[in-house]
Design a protein around this motif. Structure first.
Motif, PDB file in Angstrom:
ATOM      1  N   SER A 175     -23.362  22.203 -17.147  1.00  0.00           N
ATOM      2  CA  SER A 175     -22.111  21.515 -17.463  1.00  0.00           C
ATOM      3  C   SER A 175     -22.316  20.716 -18.744  1.00  0.00           C
ATOM      4  CB  SER A 175     -21.673  20.601 -16.312  1.00  0.00           C
ATOM      5  OG  SER A 175     -22.710  19.698 -15.969  1.00  0.00           O
ATOM      6  N   ARG A 176     -21.235  20.171 -19.272  1.00  0.00           N
ATOM      7  CA  ARG A 176     -21.338  19.499 -20.566  1.00  0.00           C
ATOM      8  C   ARG A 176     -20.594  18.174 -20.562  1.00  0.00           C
ATOM      9  NH1 ARG A 176     -16.736  18.231 -21.138  1.00  0.00           N
ATOM     10  NH2 ARG A 176     -14.974  19.629 -21.353  1.00  0.00           N
ATOM     11  N   ILE A 177     -21.054  17.285 -21.438  1.00  0.00           N
ATOM     12  CA  ILE A 177     -20.376  16.027 -21.707  1.00  0.00           C
ATOM     13  C   ILE A 177     -20.418  15.785 -23.210  1.00  0.00           C
ATOM     14  CG2 ILE A 177     -20.806  14.917 -19.479  1.00  0.00           C
ATOM     15  CD1 ILE A 177     -23.181  13.514 -20.732  1.00  0.00           C
ATOM     16  N   TRP A 178     -19.441  15.032 -23.697  1.00  0.00           N
ATOM     17  CA  TRP A 178     -19.390  14.662 -25.108  1.00  0.00           C
ATOM     18  C   TRP A 178     -19.589  13.158 -25.224  1.00  0.00           C
ATOM     19  CZ3 TRP A 178     -19.203  17.650 -29.415  1.00  0.00           C
ATOM     20  CH2 TRP A 178     -18.837  18.986 -29.272  1.00  0.00           C
ATOM     21  N   LEU A 179     -20.584  12.741 -25.995  1.00  0.00           N
ATOM     22  CA  LEU A 179     -20.774  11.334 -26.338  1.00  0.00           C
ATOM     23  C   LEU A 179     -20.407  11.174 -27.805  1.00  0.00           C
ATOM     24  CD1 LEU A 179     -24.081  10.368 -24.504  1.00  0.00           C
ATOM     25  CD2 LEU A 179     -21.728   9.908 -23.832  1.00  0.00           C
ATOM     26  N   GLY A 180     -19.157  10.828 -28.042  1.00  0.00           N
ATOM     27  CA  GLY A 180     -18.666  10.815 -29.411  1.00  0.00           C
ATOM     28  C   GLY A 180     -18.615  12.236 -29.941  1.00  0.00           C
ATOM     29  N   THR A 181     -19.303  12.478 -31.046  1.00  0.00           N
ATOM     30  CA  THR A 181     -19.363  13.825 -31.620  1.00  0.00           C
ATOM     31  C   THR A 181     -20.600  14.588 -31.168  1.00  0.00           C
ATOM     32  OG1 THR A 181     -20.488  12.952 -33.590  1.00  0.00           O
ATOM     33  CG2 THR A 181     -18.087  13.097 -33.666  1.00  0.00           C
ATOM     34  N   LYS A 182     -21.361  14.009 -30.250  1.00  0.00           N
ATOM     35  CA  LYS A 182     -22.599  14.645 -29.791  1.00  0.00           C
ATOM     36  C   LYS A 182     -22.351  15.378 -28.476  1.00  0.00           C
ATOM     37  CE  LYS A 182     -26.425  12.558 -30.417  1.00  0.00           C
ATOM     38  NZ  LYS A 182     -27.562  11.597 -30.336  1.00  0.00           N
ATOM     39  N   LEU A 183     -22.691  16.659 -28.468  1.00  0.00           N
ATOM     40  CA  LEU A 183     -22.554  17.480 -27.270  1.00  0.00           C
ATOM     41  C   LEU A 183     -23.864  17.452 -26.492  1.00  0.00           C
ATOM     42  CD1 LEU A 183     -21.041  19.570 -25.513  1.00  0.00           C
ATOM     43  CD2 LEU A 183     -21.913  21.344 -27.063  1.00  0.00           C
ATOM     44  N   MET A 184     -23.764  17.158 -25.190  1.00  0.00           N
ATOM     45  CA  MET A 184     -24.942  17.104 -24.333  1.00  0.00           C
ATOM     46  C   MET A 184     -24.698  17.970 -23.103  1.00  0.00           C
ATOM     47  SD  MET A 184     -25.886  13.046 -24.627  1.00  0.00           S
ATOM     48  CE  MET A 184     -27.594  13.302 -24.176  1.00  0.00           C
ATOM     49  N   PHE A 185     -25.763  18.604 -22.628  1.00  0.00           N
ATOM     50  CA  PHE A 185     -25.668  19.498 -21.483  1.00  0.00           C
ATOM     51  C   PHE A 185     -26.392  18.900 -20.284  1.00  0.00           C
ATOM     52  CE2 PHE A 185     -25.402  22.302 -25.202  1.00  0.00           C
ATOM     53  CZ  PHE A 185     -24.209  22.954 -24.930  1.00  0.00           C
ATOM     54  N   ILE A 186     -25.842  19.147 -19.114  1.00  0.00           N
ATOM     55  CA  ILE A 186     -26.476  18.771 -17.851  1.00  0.00           C
ATOM     56  C   ILE A 186     -26.960  20.061 -17.200  1.00  0.00           C
ATOM     57  CG2 ILE A 186     -26.168  17.681 -15.610  1.00  0.00           C
ATOM     58  CD1 ILE A 186     -23.922  16.029 -16.816  1.00  0.00           C
ATOM     59  N   VAL A 187     -28.268  20.200 -17.074  1.00  0.00           N
ATOM     60  CA  VAL A 187     -28.875  21.438 -16.582  1.00  0.00           C
ATOM     61  C   VAL A 187     -29.504  21.173 -15.220  1.00  0.00           C
ATOM     62  CG1 VAL A 187     -30.501  23.293 -17.088  1.00  0.00           C
ATOM     63  CG2 VAL A 187     -29.358  22.102 -18.960  1.00  0.00           C
ATOM     64  N   THR A 188     -29.142  21.974 -14.237  1.00  0.00           N
ATOM     65  CA  THR A 188     -29.713  21.847 -12.893  1.00  0.00           C
ATOM     66  C   THR A 188     -30.412  23.121 -12.433  1.00  0.00           C
ATOM     67  OG1 THR A 188     -27.600  22.514 -11.890  1.00  0.00           O
ATOM     68  CG2 THR A 188     -27.969  20.151 -12.222  1.00  0.00           C
ATOM     69  N   GLU A 189     -30.267  24.197 -13.168  1.00  0.00           N
ATOM     70  CA  GLU A 189     -30.888  25.465 -12.794  1.00  0.00           C
ATOM     71  C   GLU A 189     -32.326  25.509 -13.322  1.00  0.00           C
ATOM     72  OE1 GLU A 189     -31.952  28.919 -11.353  1.00  0.00           O
ATOM     73  OE2 GLU A 189     -29.998  28.008 -10.893  1.00  0.00           O
TER      74      GLU A 189
ATOM     75  N   GLU B 154     -34.371  27.910 -13.865  1.00  0.00           N
ATOM     76  CA  GLU B 154     -34.619  28.956 -14.858  1.00  0.00           C
ATOM     77  C   GLU B 154     -34.153  28.517 -16.248  1.00  0.00           C
ATOM     78  OE1 GLU B 154     -32.885  32.582 -13.597  1.00  0.00           O
ATOM     79  OE2 GLU B 154     -34.116  32.771 -11.786  1.00  0.00           O
ATOM     80  N   TYR B 155     -33.024  27.821 -16.302  1.00  0.00           N
ATOM     81  CA  TYR B 155     -32.545  27.313 -17.589  1.00  0.00           C
ATOM     82  C   TYR B 155     -33.497  26.251 -18.135  1.00  0.00           C
ATOM     83  CZ  TYR B 155     -28.091  29.539 -16.329  1.00  0.00           C
ATOM     84  OH  TYR B 155     -27.124  30.432 -15.982  1.00  0.00           O
ATOM     85  N   LEU B 156     -33.971  25.393 -17.231  1.00  0.00           N
ATOM     86  CA  LEU B 156     -34.896  24.341 -17.657  1.00  0.00           C
ATOM     87  C   LEU B 156     -36.189  24.929 -18.213  1.00  0.00           C
ATOM     88  CD1 LEU B 156     -34.474  21.771 -14.747  1.00  0.00           C
ATOM     89  CD2 LEU B 156     -33.764  21.468 -17.111  1.00  0.00           C
ATOM     90  N   GLU B 157     -36.652  25.993 -17.609  1.00  0.00           N
ATOM     91  CA  GLU B 157     -37.880  26.636 -18.087  1.00  0.00           C
ATOM     92  C   GLU B 157     -37.704  27.159 -19.507  1.00  0.00           C
ATOM     93  OE1 GLU B 157     -41.019  30.173 -16.737  1.00  0.00           O
ATOM     94  OE2 GLU B 157     -39.111  29.909 -15.689  1.00  0.00           O
ATOM     95  N   ILE B 158     -36.548  27.753 -19.772  1.00  0.00           N
ATOM     96  CA  ILE B 158     -36.276  28.266 -21.115  1.00  0.00           C
ATOM     97  C   ILE B 158     -36.238  27.124 -22.132  1.00  0.00           C
ATOM     98  CG2 ILE B 158     -34.560  29.430 -22.552  1.00  0.00           C
ATOM     99  CD1 ILE B 158     -33.739  31.024 -20.065  1.00  0.00           C
ATOM    100  N   ILE B 159     -35.578  26.034 -21.747  1.00  0.00           N
ATOM    101  CA  ILE B 159     -35.442  24.896 -22.665  1.00  0.00           C
ATOM    102  C   ILE B 159     -36.792  24.243 -22.937  1.00  0.00           C
ATOM    103  CG2 ILE B 159     -34.439  22.601 -22.922  1.00  0.00           C
ATOM    104  CD1 ILE B 159     -32.047  23.624 -21.278  1.00  0.00           C
ATOM    105  N   LEU B 160     -37.554  23.996 -21.882  1.00  0.00           N
ATOM    106  CA  LEU B 160     -38.825  23.291 -22.040  1.00  0.00           C
ATOM    107  C   LEU B 160     -39.868  24.125 -22.772  1.00  0.00           C
ATOM    108  CD1 LEU B 160     -39.085  21.575 -18.537  1.00  0.00           C
ATOM    109  CD2 LEU B 160     -38.405  20.546 -20.702  1.00  0.00           C
ATOM    110  N   ASN B 161     -39.750  25.438 -22.712  1.00  0.00           N
ATOM    111  CA  ASN B 161     -40.700  26.312 -23.405  1.00  0.00           C
ATOM    112  C   ASN B 161     -40.250  26.675 -24.815  1.00  0.00           C
ATOM    113  OD1 ASN B 161     -42.524  26.441 -21.267  1.00  0.00           O
ATOM    114  ND2 ASN B 161     -41.475  28.174 -20.319  1.00  0.00           N
ATOM    115  N   SER B 162     -39.080  26.213 -25.198  1.00  0.00           N
ATOM    116  CA  SER B 162     -38.558  26.565 -26.519  1.00  0.00           C
ATOM    117  C   SER B 162     -39.183  25.689 -27.603  1.00  0.00           C
ATOM    118  CB  SER B 162     -37.036  26.408 -26.542  1.00  0.00           C
ATOM    119  OG  SER B 162     -36.542  26.584 -27.856  1.00  0.00           O
TER     120      SER B 162
END
Length: 290
Positions: free
Chosen positions: A110-124, A126-134
């Motif tokens: 899911s996503r949230i906007w803090l001003g002009t900054k886009l931030m994602f909320i990741v709970t899966e 498999e997604y976290l593994e991709i992000i942390l290994n990137s």
């Protein structure tokens, strides 16, 4: 009346219409005032055009980001501030709002906007593994700068360039054999932690934050520095100073006004933070030299 004079009067009228608070001289007062007003009108129009161009270019360059964000569900946003209202208040309020977002949008992403900054909320996972290994996700969030004021530019808060260099230097100290040698310390501190929890059995609620914090400090000091501080066994000044430093650091991250150094430095929290850090440093120096 010549065509040039008509053109000048036209610009003077437009300038007067756009800026009614300024008094415009009549056409008969002289060409000098007319030329000055004409220049101001042209300059104001050019400045507005530049502002609009920069604003449009900023959003045009982010068009792919907006398209990607539109495909991900999240709370409704407001102009300019996005979802900023959900992150105003004390840490308890912000935490409750985050839990509310997770309950209202129970998705893997899911996503949230803090001003002009886009931030994602990741709970899966498999997604976290991709992000942390990137390799593209190594740079720290700007909010980490408040942690640098406390912990310096170590592995936790250093910029990417310094982090990569320090990580290579410190990696040999964390090989598997050395980590295995710390298992006795971790087991001993865990047993103490469990005994403390047993004493609290039957209580309606238990705040385990301070208990876990004390166990972490004991394990870290004994394994990394070879110092026994025994924060779990008895209350020490180090417990209080650590909690104070962490509380103020998270408060600066959560409170918009405290993010500005010139405002924070005028508050009592700045003095408390400096005093707690000085006491922590003095404590560790005394323990390491004894």
């Amino acid at each position: 009346m010549s065509q040039m004079e008509l053109l000048k009067q036209n610009f003077i009228f437009r300038f007067h219409f756009c800026r009614p608070q300024q008094k415009i001289s009549s056409p008969n007062s002289g060409d000098r005032n007319d030329e000055s007003n004409l220049f101001r009108a042209e300059f104001g129009t050019s400045q507005q055009f530049c502002n609009d161009s920069c604003f449009g270019r900023f959003h045009w360059n982010r068009r792919k980001l907006y398209r990607a964000a539109a495909k991900i569900k999240g709370p409704p946003t407001l102009p300019i501030i996005g979802n900023g209202l959900l992150f105003m208040g004390d840490t308890t309020t912000i935490f409750k709002n985050i839990l509310g977002i997770l309950n209202d949008y129970p998705y893997d992403l899911s996503r949230i906007w803090l001003g002009t900054k886009l931030m994602f909320i990741v709970t899966e996972p498999e997604y976290l593994e991709i992000i942390l290994n990137s390799p593209h996700c190594l740079e720290k969030e700007p909010l980490y700068r408040y942690a640098r004021a406390v912990a310096g530019e170590g592995l936790f808060s250093a910029p990417v360039a310094k982090w990569k260099k320090n990580r290579k230097l410190i990696s040999p100290a964390f090989n598997q054999k050395i980590l295995d040698s710390f298992m006795g310390i971790f087991n001993e501190q865990t047993k103490i932690f469990l005994k403390i929890l047993e004493r609290k059995a039957g209580m309606k609620t238990v705040d385990i934050y301070h208990l876990v914090s004390a166990m972490t400090v004991d394990s870290l000091c004994e394994s990394a520095m070879g110092i026994k501080v025994e924060c779990q066994m008895h209350s020490t000044g180090m417990n209080h100073w650590m909690d104070t430093v962490m509380m103020i650091t998270f408060m600066r991250m959560a409170d918009l006004w405290y993010r500005y150094d010139f405002i924070f430095n005028m508050t009592k929290w700045s003095k408390i933070l400096k005093d707690s850090l000085a006491r922590l440093h003095q404590f560790t120096q005394n323990e390491s030299s004894s």
